[in-house]
Design a protein around this motif. Structure first.
Motif, PDB file in Angstrom:
ATOM      1  N   ARG A 483      21.125   3.210  -3.865  1.00 36.96           N
ATOM      2  CA  ARG A 483      19.712   3.582  -3.938  1.00 36.96           C
ATOM      3  C   ARG A 483      18.887   2.701  -3.002  1.00 36.96           C
ATOM      4  NH1 ARG A 483      17.444   6.198  -8.304  1.00 36.96           N
ATOM      5  NH2 ARG A 483      15.794   4.649  -8.475  1.00 36.96           N
ATOM      6  N   HIS A 484      17.982   3.328  -2.286  1.00 37.03           N
ATOM      7  CA  HIS A 484      17.118   2.612  -1.361  1.00 37.03           C
ATOM      8  C   HIS A 484      15.684   3.116  -1.534  1.00 37.03           C
ATOM      9  CE1 HIS A 484      20.460   0.811   0.959  1.00 37.03           C
ATOM     10  NE2 HIS A 484      21.069   1.957   0.736  1.00 37.03           N
ATOM     11  N   ALA A 485      14.748   2.180  -1.438  1.00 34.68           N
ATOM     12  CA  ALA A 485      13.323   2.519  -1.516  1.00 34.68           C
ATOM     13  C   ALA A 485      12.756   2.593  -0.111  1.00 34.68           C
ATOM     14  CB  ALA A 485      12.572   1.482  -2.334  1.00 34.68           C
ATOM     15  N   LEU A 486      12.272   3.759   0.271  1.00 34.49           N
ATOM     16  CA  LEU A 486      11.639   3.953   1.568  1.00 34.49           C
ATOM     17  C   LEU A 486      10.124   3.952   1.373  1.00 34.49           C
ATOM     18  CD1 LEU A 486      14.561   4.832   2.175  1.00 34.49           C
ATOM     19  CD2 LEU A 486      13.619   6.583   3.699  1.00 34.49           C
ATOM     20  N   GLY A 487       9.456   3.029   2.018  1.00 38.97           N
ATOM     21  CA  GLY A 487       8.008   2.934   1.924  1.00 38.97           C
ATOM     22  C   GLY A 487       7.350   3.397   3.202  1.00 38.97           C
ATOM     23  N   PHE A 488       6.337   4.252   3.078  1.00 38.44           N
ATOM     24  CA  PHE A 488       5.602   4.774   4.219  1.00 38.44           C
ATOM     25  C   PHE A 488       4.166   4.275   4.132  1.00 38.44           C
ATOM     26  CE2 PHE A 488       8.995   7.620   3.077  1.00 38.44           C
ATOM     27  CZ  PHE A 488       9.573   7.977   4.296  1.00 38.44           C
ATOM     28  N   VAL A 489       3.645   3.757   5.240  1.00 38.66           N
ATOM     29  CA  VAL A 489       2.287   3.233   5.274  1.00 38.66           C
ATOM     30  C   VAL A 489       1.569   3.819   6.480  1.00 38.66           C
ATOM     31  CG1 VAL A 489       0.830   1.179   5.315  1.00 38.66           C
ATOM     32  CG2 VAL A 489       3.084   1.083   4.228  1.00 38.66           C
ATOM     33  N   ALA A 490       0.388   4.381   6.267  1.00 36.75           N
ATOM     34  CA  ALA A 490      -0.467   4.883   7.343  1.00 36.75           C
ATOM     35  C   ALA A 490      -1.723   4.026   7.398  1.00 36.75           C
ATOM     36  CB  ALA A 490      -0.831   6.348   7.111  1.00 36.75           C
ATOM     37  N   ILE A 491      -2.098   3.598   8.600  1.00 37.13           N
ATOM     38  CA  ILE A 491      -3.224   2.682   8.794  1.00 37.13           C
ATOM     39  C   ILE A 491      -4.150   3.272   9.860  1.00 37.13           C
ATOM     40  CG2 ILE A 491      -3.863   0.287   9.258  1.00 37.13           C
ATOM     41  CD1 ILE A 491      -0.777  -0.305   8.940  1.00 37.13           C
ATOM     42  N   ASP A 492      -5.468   3.231   9.609  1.00 42.50           N
ATOM     43  CA  ASP A 492      -6.385   3.804  10.585  1.00 42.50           C
ATOM     44  C   ASP A 492      -7.165   2.722  11.330  1.00 42.50           C
ATOM     45  OD1 ASP A 492      -8.514   2.974   8.998  1.00 42.50           O
ATOM     46  OD2 ASP A 492      -9.018   4.972   8.275  1.00 42.50           O
ATOM     47  N   ALA A 493      -8.091   3.158  12.171  1.00 43.91           N
ATOM     48  CA  ALA A 493      -8.795   2.247  13.072  1.00 43.91           C
ATOM     49  C   ALA A 493      -9.710   1.273  12.358  1.00 43.91           C
ATOM     50  CB  ALA A 493      -9.618   3.051  14.088  1.00 43.91           C
ATOM     51  N   ALA A 494     -10.032   1.517  11.081  1.00 40.53           N
ATOM     52  CA  ALA A 494     -10.853   0.580  10.313  1.00 40.53           C
ATOM     53  C   ALA A 494     -10.009  -0.305   9.405  1.00 40.53           C
ATOM     54  CB  ALA A 494     -11.884   1.336   9.475  1.00 40.53           C
TER      55      ALA A 494
END
Length: 507
Positions: A483-494
């Motif tokens: 089992r593996h935890a995949l983390g996704f992060v989206a970051i914007d210009a602010a």
């Protein structure tokens, strides 16, 4: 503020990006006429339905003409009244931190458009607040005539600021790159000058092609623009200078000359071509009085230098679009190829396909009759997870007082599948599912409140990939069984971020 995106090896995980074989990029064209004869086109999701909308500047109107999505893939005529004639959108973002896209509107008198003797409201620009449904009202008016600009958090307070080209009383001898600090409530400070342009400098494109990115990979937003001088009127050779103001996340900048040459350098775009997490620049170029031209690439480097790559194509012309059009995870470069440019007997969109090699030798083409293309913009206009094109043009089939407009809906076969962004802030994880083999295909699309989306992939608490200037993360990783935890992060210009975790069992 931008985040530093560094590739880091995760324990038990090996990262690789496969080089997909070249494939033909195809479109389904949908045409309509625009009777208002627009001259500029801006893309933003103004009503939060997940479909990009389009704003057009008009040469003799107080209104911004808009094609607004109704949430079903249909676009309807929409009007945004302003106090400027003509008016131009010079920045889009969530300036009030309420989740809605507001716009900054300027008065582009430098282009010589007239509005029937109307009087401009002084040397100003305005912020128009959005009620979330595409209804706008003037929120504030600020000093300084602005032609174009970029928005990002330049001082690290998580509030959008604005850097624009303009002047306090527009004159050929006083053009400045200026920073306005945002207060997070739709207000802006008086301007702080970053750099004064030389008196003989003239605009190229719509406002010096000013653009923003993280060109040195230090996590702070930078600004780039083109200064041009010379030419036949000045009886001097054309000189194009690419300037970059490197930011420190505190509102201070170090301005350098990144390139200088006797060519016409235009249509500057920011992207992350080689997916190393550092922003790159792409522009078209033309020779100084010679029938040469092509595409110029400037790869951003951590040492505040650029690695240059020149693609020669004597028929390459503006406009330029840089986007992943074939779904292989790497941006492609699209431009226009004319036969007889002044009165085209043939017009073709040429798409040079990007991959890990960065050779851009594989091409796709799309015939565009005999039209003179004014602008192209990229976006997922039918919300199917594939990148489409919006094209503004004129030609023999278009009345002289109107403009043609087409959506080129992408019908290409995406080898790893397509992934639409969520309508509101969030991340759509299209793969992997609950189980996977050891070669795990990763595909996710993110949406945040402001432009310049950066995506990161974390595996079991360690970051393994970061892509700049994109809302899609597409890669393949090798994981050990379990089992593996995949983390996704989206970051914007602010500096706003959204995240999502997906657990996958590797078998």
């Amino acid at each position: 503020m931008y985040r530093k995106l560094i590739l880091a090896a995760a324990a038990g995980a090996g990262l690789f990006v496969p080089i997909a074989s070249a494939q033909n990029i195809t479109f389904n064209q949908a045409d309509r006429l625009n009777q208002y004869y627009p001259y500029d086109m801006t893309v933003a999701d103004l009503n939060h339905d997940g479909y990009p909308d389009l704003m057009f500047s008009l040469p003799s109107s107080f209104d911004l003409y808009t094609l607004m999505s109704n949430g079903t893939g249909q676009y309807v005529d929409w009007t945004i009244p302003t106090v400027y004639c003509p008016s131009a959108p010079i920045g889009v973002g969530d300036f009030q931190r309420n989740g809605n896209q507001s716009i900054l509107v300027g008065f582009p008198s430098i282009y010589g458009f007239v509005c029937g003797g109307t009087t401009s409201p002084g040397v100003t620009f305005s912020e128009y607040s959005n009620n979330g449904s595409g209804i706008f009202s003037e929120h504030g008016r600020y000093p300084g005539m602005a032609v174009a600009g970029v928005v990002a958090d330049f001082n690290g307070d998580h509030k959008l600021d604005y850097v624009g080209l303009g002047n306090d009383n527009w004159s050929p001898s006083g053009i400045f790159v200026q920073l306005y600090y945002g207060d997070g409530y739709g207000g802006f400070s008086n301007p702080y000058r970053i750099e004064a342009l030389t008196p003989e400098t003239t605009p190229t494109g719509y406002g010096f092609n000013i653009t923003a990115g993280d060109f040195d990979g230090n996590g702070c937003p930078d600004v780039a623009w083109v200064e041009q001088s010379g030419g036949p009127a000045a009886q001097k050779p054309i000189l194009s200078v690419l300037r970059v103001a490197y930011g420190d996340c505190k509102g201070d900048f170090n301005v350098t000359t990144a390139y200088s040459g006797n060519i016409y350098l235009n249509t500057l775009h920011t992207t992350d071509l080689n997916r190393d997490g550092v922003s790159d620049l792409v522009a078209t170029w033309a020779g100084n009085g010679t029938p040469t031209g092509g595409v110029q690439i400037f790869y951003g480097q951590k040492g505040r230098t650029f690695a240059q790559k020149t693609i020669t194509d004597n028929e390459a012309s503006d406009p330029l679009v840089v986007a992943d059009l074939n779904g292989n995870g790497y941006p492609d470069i699209a431009y226009v190829d004319y036969v007889n440019p002044l009165n085209p007997t043939s017009t073709t969109l040429v798409i040079r396909q990007g991959d890990a090699s960065q050779a851009f030798t594989a091409e796709s083409t799309y015939p565009f009759s005999t039209n003179q293309v004014d602008q192209m913009r990229a976006g997922d206009f039918n919300h199917d997870g594939k990148t489409d094109l919006a094209v503004l043009y004129s030609g023999p089939s278009v009345p002289s007082n109107e403009k043609g407009f087409s959506f080129l809906y992408n019908t290409s076969s995406y080898p790893g599948g397509a992934c639409p962004v969520p309508a509101g802030p969030g991340i759509n994880v299209c793969s992997p599912g609950a189980t996977s083999g050891t070669a795990v295909n990763v595909l996710a699309a993110g949406n945040v409140d402001n432009p310049a989306v950066y995506l990161e992939l974390w595996v079991d608490g360690a970051r393994v990939a970061g892509y700049g200037s994109t809302n899609e993360l597409r890669t393949t990783i090798t994981l050990t069984p379990g089992r593996h935890a995949l983390g996704f992060v989206a970051i914007d210009a602010a500096g706003n971020k959204v995240s999502k975790t997906n657990v996958v069992t590797v078998q």
